[in-house]
Design a protein around this motif. Sequence first.
Motif, PDB file in Angstrom:
ATOM      1  N   SER A  36       0.865  -1.169   0.000  1.00  0.00           N
ATOM      2  CA  SER A  36       0.000   0.000   0.000  1.00  0.00           C
ATOM      3  C   SER A  36       0.904   1.222   0.000  1.00  0.00           C
ATOM      4  O   SER A  36       2.119   1.107  -0.112  1.00  0.00           O
ATOM      5  CB  SER A  36      -0.926  -0.018   1.218  1.00  0.00           C
ATOM      6  OG  SER A  36      -0.174   0.127   2.402  1.00  0.00           O
ATOM      7  N   LEU A  37       0.331   2.388   0.144  1.00  0.00           N
ATOM      8  CA  LEU A  37       1.161   3.585   0.129  1.00  0.00           C
ATOM      9  C   LEU A  37       2.092   3.651   1.335  1.00  0.00           C
ATOM     10  O   LEU A  37       3.228   4.105   1.225  1.00  0.00           O
ATOM     11  CB  LEU A  37       0.288   4.840   0.075  1.00  0.00           C
ATOM     12  CG  LEU A  37      -0.469   5.045  -1.234  1.00  0.00           C
ATOM     13  CD1 LEU A  37      -1.360   6.267  -1.127  1.00  0.00           C
ATOM     14  CD2 LEU A  37       0.475   5.186  -2.390  1.00  0.00           C
ATOM     15  N   LYS A  38       1.631   3.178   2.486  1.00  0.00           N
ATOM     16  CA  LYS A  38       2.437   3.264   3.709  1.00  0.00           C
ATOM     17  C   LYS A  38       3.105   1.952   4.110  1.00  0.00           C
ATOM     18  O   LYS A  38       4.162   1.964   4.719  1.00  0.00           O
ATOM     19  CB  LYS A  38       1.559   3.702   4.883  1.00  0.00           C
ATOM     20  CG  LYS A  38       1.224   5.157   4.911  1.00  0.00           C
ATOM     21  CD  LYS A  38       0.506   5.466   6.211  1.00  0.00           C
ATOM     22  CE  LYS A  38       0.332   6.946   6.409  1.00  0.00           C
ATOM     23  NZ  LYS A  38      -0.269   7.245   7.701  1.00  0.00           N
ATOM     24  N   HIS A  39       2.469   0.831   3.819  1.00  0.00           N
ATOM     25  CA  HIS A  39       2.919  -0.446   4.368  1.00  0.00           C
ATOM     26  C   HIS A  39       3.181  -1.466   3.263  1.00  0.00           C
ATOM     27  O   HIS A  39       2.745  -1.301   2.129  1.00  0.00           O
ATOM     28  CB  HIS A  39       1.880  -1.002   5.342  1.00  0.00           C
ATOM     29  CG  HIS A  39       1.619  -0.101   6.494  1.00  0.00           C
ATOM     30  ND1 HIS A  39       2.510   0.052   7.533  1.00  0.00           N
ATOM     31  CD2 HIS A  39       0.587   0.719   6.767  1.00  0.00           C
ATOM     32  CE1 HIS A  39       2.029   0.917   8.414  1.00  0.00           C
ATOM     33  NE2 HIS A  39       0.849   1.342   7.958  1.00  0.00           N
ATOM     34  N   LYS A  59       2.979  -3.361   9.725  1.00  0.00           N
ATOM     35  CA  LYS A  59       2.027  -2.878  10.721  1.00  0.00           C
ATOM     36  C   LYS A  59       2.136  -3.625  12.056  1.00  0.00           C
ATOM     37  O   LYS A  59       1.518  -3.214  13.034  1.00  0.00           O
ATOM     38  CB  LYS A  59       0.596  -3.014  10.198  1.00  0.00           C
ATOM     39  CG  LYS A  59       0.275  -2.025   9.098  1.00  0.00           C
ATOM     40  CD  LYS A  59      -1.126  -2.182   8.601  1.00  0.00           C
ATOM     41  CE  LYS A  59      -2.091  -1.592   9.583  1.00  0.00           C
ATOM     42  NZ  LYS A  59      -3.472  -1.572   9.081  1.00  0.00           N
ATOM     43  N   ASN A  72      10.992   3.603   3.093  1.00  0.00           N
ATOM     44  CA  ASN A  72      10.100   2.546   2.622  1.00  0.00           C
ATOM     45  C   ASN A  72      10.869   1.368   2.034  1.00  0.00           C
ATOM     46  O   ASN A  72      10.518   0.206   2.264  1.00  0.00           O
ATOM     47  CB  ASN A  72       9.119   3.091   1.576  1.00  0.00           C
ATOM     48  CG  ASN A  72       8.026   3.921   2.198  1.00  0.00           C
ATOM     49  OD1 ASN A  72       7.751   3.807   3.387  1.00  0.00           O
ATOM     50  ND2 ASN A  72       7.393   4.768   1.399  1.00  0.00           N
TER      51      ASN A  72
END
Length: 122
Positions: A36-39, A59, A72
């Motif tokens: 995803s964008l963050k994870h 997460k 990232n």
Amino acid sequence: MITKKNKNQIRQVRHTRLRKNLSGTASCPRLNVYRSLKHIYAQIINDENGTTLVSCNTKQKQYADTLKNMTNKEQAAFIGKTIGELAVKAGISEVVFNRGGYLYTGRVKELADGARSAGLKF
């Protein structure tokens, strides 16, 4: 009128095209990647039984302190190395890599390289 194509729909088309010929077995399960964008998420799946053998993602609370000051790409490499170590502990040495329709670059490549460095063979 020019319409902008939805990148996620294009990825899903690539993913279904890949999954037609890609399946994990008990002897060689499938390493699946979702980002995803963050994870970033990774799991090792036995498609014959429909079970997840090992999973790891950014997460999870136990990795929060380690991942706090990483980029990232560094997080993806860490998750790849972690899932590789967990797989080796579970007795899995060889997997089929399923990139989930994502291009093999950036975070997906870092995750794969991290898993290889931990001892998984693709």
